[in-house]
Design an enzyme around this catalytic site. Structure first.
Site, PDB file in Angstrom:
ATOM      1  N   VAL A   1       0.848  -1.193   0.000  1.00  0.00           N
ATOM      2  CA  VAL A   1       0.000   0.000   0.000  1.00  0.00           C
ATOM      3  C   VAL A   1       0.888   1.248   0.000  1.00  0.00           C
ATOM      4  O   VAL A   1       1.715   1.443   0.885  1.00  0.00           O
ATOM      5  CB  VAL A   1      -0.939  -0.003   1.229  1.00  0.00           C
ATOM      6  N   LYS A   2       0.676   2.058  -1.035  1.00  0.00           N
ATOM      7  CA  LYS A   2       1.489   3.273  -1.187  1.00  0.00           C
ATOM      8  C   LYS A   2       0.799   4.411  -0.437  1.00  0.00           C
ATOM      9  O   LYS A   2      -0.366   4.725  -0.707  1.00  0.00           O
ATOM     10  CB  LYS A   2       1.587   3.600  -2.677  1.00  0.00           C
ATOM     11  N   ILE A   3       1.524   5.014   0.492  1.00  0.00           N
ATOM     12  CA  ILE A   3       0.946   6.046   1.353  1.00  0.00           C
ATOM     13  C   ILE A   3       1.793   7.312   1.248  1.00  0.00           C
ATOM     14  O   ILE A   3       3.015   7.250   1.407  1.00  0.00           O
ATOM     15  CB  ILE A   3       0.978   5.574   2.836  1.00  0.00           C
TER      16      ILE A   3
END
Ligand code: E4P
Length: 215
Positions: free
Chosen positions: A82-84
């Site tokens: 998950v890219k945050i």
């Protein structure tokens, strides 16, 4: 050193994957928008092709919502990361997701202290955007070197993904700096194979072979 392709174009992903040199994929909302296709469809197809980390980005701005979005993205496949975005709320979400065993890639990173905070929160990956720093008169790769020093000093396990790569020299510098990964566009990946002296050498060998007696 690992190489990722930075795209949401499934044809590019398939082609690059067939070369046997890519280890993962990074996408972002701009890449998905360029495909003009539903994100869910794009994500499913990439997950079917690539056996390696696949970064899919959240769009919420508040920690709990980011975490919830992250949980949804993680359901696509076990390889999803998950890219945050690198914000205070984002780092809270990274910590929540890390506690649930969901890997994160902290994106839009422009300072070594941001990278230190991401590592402290348990990010699996940090993505310094070197090309965008270069465009503003900085030396983007200095950021990578500083992050590497901080991570080595304290034994942080967060892997460094050199991002916003603009040319093969960025890849070379990333490798020399000891970055774990470089993520780049399809065209730059392809350029890594090329050297005019290689072409000239092959041409000469083929030419010379013509004068070798055949029996
Ligand atoms: C990395 O994960 C990003 O998707 C990417 O490298 C963004 O950089 P750019 O849009 O400046 O190329």
């Amino acid at each position: 050193m690992k190489l990722f392709i930075d795209t949401a174009d499934i044809d590019q992903v398939k082609e690059a994957w067939s070369w046997g040199i890519i280890d993962g994929v990074t996408t972002n909302p701009s890449h998905v928008s360029k495909t003009a296709r539903p994100a869910a469809q794009v994500y499913r197809e990439i997950c079917e092709v690539v056996d390696g980390p696949i970064s899919l980005e959240t769009l919420s701005l508040e920690a709990e919502e980011m975490a919830e979005e992250g949980r949804r993205l993680a359901k696509y496949h076990g390889n999803v990361v998950v890219k945050i975005p690198m914000t205070l709320e984002g780092m809270k979400a990274v910590k929540i997701l890390a506690s649930e065993g969901i890997k994160t890639n902290v994106t839009v990173n422009f300072s070594p202290l941001q990278a230190m905070l991401a590592a402290k929160c348990g990010a699996a990956y940090i993505s310094p955007f070197v090309g965008r720093l270069d465009a503003f008169g900085h030396v983007g790769m200095d950021l990578v070197r500083q992050i590497k020093t901080i991570y080595d000093n304290y034994g942080f396990q967060t892997e460094i993904i050199v991002a916003a790569v603009r040319h093969p020299t960025h890849v070379l510098e990333a490798a020399l700096a000891g970055a774990d990964i470089a993520t780049m566009a399809y065209d730059i990946l392809k350029q890594l194979y090329d050297h005019p002296l290689t072409d000239m050498g092959i041409e000469q060998f083929l030419k010379d072979w013509k004068s070798v007696p055949q029996s």
